[in-house]
Design a protein around this motif. Structure first.
Motif, mmCIF file in Angstrom:
data_model
loop_
_atom_site.group_PDB
_atom_site.id
_atom_site.type_symbol
_atom_site.label_atom_id
_atom_site.label_comp_id
_atom_site.label_asym_id
_atom_site.label_seq_id
_atom_site.Cartn_x
_atom_site.Cartn_y
_atom_site.Cartn_z
ATOM 1 N N HIS A 161 0.738 -1.156 0.025
ATOM 2 C CA HIS A 161 -0.056 0.061 -0.057
ATOM 3 C C HIS A 161 1.007 1.395 -0.105
ATOM 4 O O HIS A 161 1.368 1.479 1.181
ATOM 5 C CB HIS A 161 -0.908 0.009 1.148
ATOM 6 C CG HIS A 161 -1.845 -1.051 1.218
ATOM 7 N ND1 HIS A 161 -3.223 -0.839 0.871
ATOM 8 C CD2 HIS A 161 -2.027 -2.211 1.800
ATOM 9 C CE1 HIS A 161 -3.783 -2.086 1.036
ATOM 10 N NE2 HIS A 161 -3.154 -2.636 1.496
ATOM 11 N N VAL A 162 1.081 1.940 -1.258
ATOM 12 C CA VAL A 162 1.945 2.968 -1.359
ATOM 13 C C VAL A 162 1.189 4.377 -1.041
ATOM 14 O O VAL A 162 1.781 5.426 -0.517
ATOM 15 C CB VAL A 162 2.457 3.092 -2.693
ATOM 16 C CG1 VAL A 162 3.288 4.458 -2.858
ATOM 17 C CG2 VAL A 162 3.181 2.064 -3.215
ATOM 18 N N ASN A 163 -0.089 4.404 -1.112
ATOM 19 C CA ASN A 163 -1.146 5.436 -0.721
ATOM 20 C C ASN A 163 -0.926 6.755 -1.424
ATOM 21 O O ASN A 163 -1.777 7.680 -1.136
ATOM 22 C CB ASN A 163 -0.915 5.778 0.859
ATOM 23 C CG ASN A 163 -0.968 4.562 1.500
ATOM 24 O OD1 ASN A 163 -1.875 3.572 1.245
ATOM 25 N ND2 ASN A 163 -0.073 4.282 2.749
ATOM 26 N N GLU A 164 -0.049 6.867 -2.421
ATOM 27 C CA GLU A 164 0.053 8.018 -3.314
ATOM 28 C C GLU A 164 -0.609 7.915 -4.498
ATOM 29 O O GLU A 164 -0.738 7.127 -4.937
ATOM 30 C CB GLU A 164 1.576 8.411 -3.431
ATOM 31 C CG GLU A 164 1.678 9.903 -4.030
ATOM 32 C CD GLU A 164 3.227 10.132 -4.086
ATOM 33 O OE1 GLU A 164 3.462 11.225 -4.791
ATOM 34 O OE2 GLU A 164 4.142 9.423 -3.672
ATOM 35 N N PRO A 165 -1.401 8.878 -4.954
ATOM 36 C CA PRO A 165 -1.754 10.211 -4.305
ATOM 37 C C PRO A 165 -2.840 10.322 -3.160
ATOM 38 O O PRO A 165 -3.521 9.362 -3.150
ATOM 39 C CB PRO A 165 -2.116 11.195 -5.413
ATOM 40 C CG PRO A 165 -2.745 10.102 -6.308
ATOM 41 C CD PRO A 165 -2.166 9.010 -6.065
ATOM 42 N N GLY A 166 -2.921 11.516 -2.511
ATOM 43 C CA GLY A 166 -3.995 11.732 -1.850
ATOM 44 C C GLY A 166 -3.843 11.435 -0.104
ATOM 45 O O GLY A 166 -4.166 12.003 0.730
ATOM 46 N N ARG A 167 -3.012 10.194 0.073
ATOM 47 C CA ARG A 167 -2.707 10.109 1.553
ATOM 48 C C ARG A 167 -1.292 9.877 1.519
ATOM 49 O O ARG A 167 -0.534 8.854 2.316
ATOM 50 C CB ARG A 167 -3.194 8.806 2.004
ATOM 51 C CG ARG A 167 -4.837 8.950 2.134
ATOM 52 C CD ARG A 167 -5.563 7.839 2.984
ATOM 53 N NE ARG A 167 -6.959 8.115 3.380
ATOM 54 C CZ ARG A 167 -8.003 7.728 2.771
ATOM 55 N NH1 ARG A 167 -7.773 7.015 1.470
ATOM 56 N NH2 ARG A 167 -9.085 8.092 3.042
ATOM 57 N N THR A 168 -0.427 10.589 1.207
ATOM 58 C CA THR A 168 1.007 10.655 0.792
ATOM 59 C C THR A 168 1.667 10.803 2.281
ATOM 60 O O THR A 168 2.771 10.640 2.296
ATOM 61 C CB THR A 168 1.493 11.540 -0.349
ATOM 62 O OG1 THR A 168 0.779 11.431 -1.316
ATOM 63 C CG2 THR A 168 2.902 11.361 -0.668
ATOM 64 N N ASP A 169 0.890 11.412 3.117
ATOM 65 C CA ASP A 169 1.465 11.440 4.443
ATOM 66 C C ASP A 169 1.675 10.152 5.215
ATOM 67 O O ASP A 169 2.316 10.070 6.178
ATOM 68 C CB ASP A 169 0.770 12.537 5.312
ATOM 69 C CG ASP A 169 -0.692 12.273 5.511
ATOM 70 O OD1 ASP A 169 -1.322 11.636 4.361
ATOM 71 O OD2 ASP A 169 -1.295 12.641 6.424
#
Length: 465
Positions: free
Chosen positions: A67-75
């Motif tokens: 789960h890389v989570n980017e974009p959108g939850r890049t924090d």
């Protein structure tokens, strides 16, 4: 006249065709062109790379569940930090999950947005999963044509509202479409009705959290998936198996010849519920880490082939979402951050059980590549890409979360001593480095023209998959 290679790897120990033996590997234009015995390179010319006596040459790890989570939850994470961490741990290929990013990868447009975000940030090769959610049945075909490796669905609340689960009837409908496409459905298999009837998790007691997601929830959901496979003929893959109670039905389904594969994860093979301290939210994941006897049965399931492979399910989040102060296992975000330590964790457990490194390489490189259709990765064989790792199996190191390359310095492995170290890694025969984000975008090998791969640096989301 000497045979010319770009690189010649010389190793007193190498995992070749599932066997550890001495080998020399000749690489030309990023591809393995020859594999011989240690004295076969007498007439070979090229740059010689000699591994140390305590190192084993292994193929790069193929982690199909990140789960890389980017974009959108890049924090939470991002392509720069995720691929840096993975590379440090000996992974050379990862597949990014379709959820926890915004937008989720449930439409062709969203895939383009994600690829655009990843451009210029990948230190290793990256591919993408598509998502299967209510209402996007018409997107499966375009996503498949664009080269996603399959479609992920949940049978239970995913934890994020933009990625809702499929009902049992929707699962059959979507798997019918998957069968038509010749694609793969990967399933988070927990039964929402079983979990709704279980005690709700509240507070710090880890045993209460496990009771809130009982074995029967996985057994029931896996039965639902098996029935859908049987009725549609679609390929399906069970994600992150935690409950050994499902192994018997999985064995029977495989014996029947159903097109079904199964993965488990390092945390299910490493930890046991009895030894997880109350309030340790870094150990919270769904489905949960279960008891010691369950862990032993998962190892048996790997050894007998019921479980096909091991992948990280790297699922990071920000520090606040783990609620370290309260330790509330009912409300903290679930997921174990592990992509950097996955190989070491599995090798440590395997070594303790007398299992050879070659078996671990099979579970974490060869089989994941085969399941998702990556024909260039997963082995040291002529014709495969020279994604290689110098792995020191006896090196010992205690994990310090503060020193990991993950964006958020949290992991259940903090303070745990693990064996093994990926000392050097090569992508296509070239030593990998975080100085240059020149990883490639991967698509399935059967993806039609215009192109099968594109480097992240050169990628144009409007033109190539």
């Amino acid at each position: 006249m000497p045979e010319a290679f770009d690189q010649i790897f010389v190793a007193s120990r190498a995992v070749v065709a599932g066997i550890e033996r001495p080998a020399v590997v000749g690489v030309r234009a990023g591809t393995i062109a020859a594999v011989g015995t240690v004295d076969a390179d007498a007439d070979w010319s090229g740059e010689r790379i000699r591994l140390a006596d305590d190192e084993v040459l292994v193929p790069g790890i193929v982690d199909t569940h990140v789960h890389v989570n980017e974009p959108g939850r890049t924090d939470w994470e991002g392509f720069t930090s995720a691929t840096s961490a993975a590379l440090s741990g000996g992974t050379t290929t990862l597949l990014d999950m379709p959820l926890n990013s915004l937008p989720p990868t449930t439409t062709l447009q969203a895939l383009r947005v994600k690829q655009d975000a990843a451009g210029g940030q990948c230190f290793m090769d990256v591919g993408f999963w598509g998502g299967a959610v209510p209402g996007n049945l018409d997107q499966l075909g375009p996503l498949h044509d664009a080269g996603v490796f399959g479609f992920k669905c949940f049978l239970i609340d995913s934890g994020v509202p933009e990625f809702p689960p499929l009902s049992s009837s929707e699962l059959v409908q979507y798997m019918q479409r998957v069968a038509e496409l010749g694609a793969l459905m990967i399933v988070h298999a927990e039964d929402p009705d079983v979990i709704a009837a279980a005690p709700q998790a509240r507070g710090r007691q880890y045993s209460d959290f496990v009771a809130s997601r009982p074995d029967s929830s996985e057994v029931s959901a896996i039965h639902t998936v098996i029935e859908a496979v049987r009725s549609t003929g679609a390929r399906a893959h069970i994600l992150h198996l935690s409950s050994a109670a499902a192994l018997d039905e999985l064995r029977a389904a495989k014996a029947e010849g159903l097109p079904l594969t199964v993965e488990t994860c390092p945390h299910y093979l490493t930890f046991a519920a009895e030894t997880i301290r109350d309030g340790s939210t870094t150990h919270k994941c769904c489905p949960p880490i279960r008891g010691e006897s369950n862990r032993d049965e998962l190892w048996e399931g790997l050894s007998d082939g019921t479980i096909d492979m091991v992948v990280s399910d790297h699922s990071p989040c920000t520090v606040d979402l783990k609620q370290l102060d309260s330790g509330d296992l009912g409300t903290a975000w679930g997921g174990v951050a592990s992509v950097e330590v996955a190989l070491r964790a599995v090798w440590t457990g395997a070594r303790e059980r007398g299992i050879e490194l070659a078996r671990v390489v099979d579970w974490m490189s060869t089989r994941p590549a085969a399941v998702v259709g990556l024909t260039e990765q997963g082995g040291i064989d002529v014709g495969r890409r020279a994604d290689l790792v110098a792995f020191a199996p006896e090196e010992s190191l205690t994990v310090d979360a503060r020193r990991l390359h993950h964006k958020n310095k949290l992991t259940a492995y903090d303070g745990i001593t693990l064996r093994g170290a990926a000392r050097r890694t090569w992508l296509g025969g070239r030593e990998a480095s975080t100085a240059h984000a020149d990883g490639r975008f991967l698509v399935r090998s059967d993806t039609p023209a215009p192109t099968r791969i594109a480097t992240s640096r050169e990628h144009d989301p409007k033109e190539t998959p």
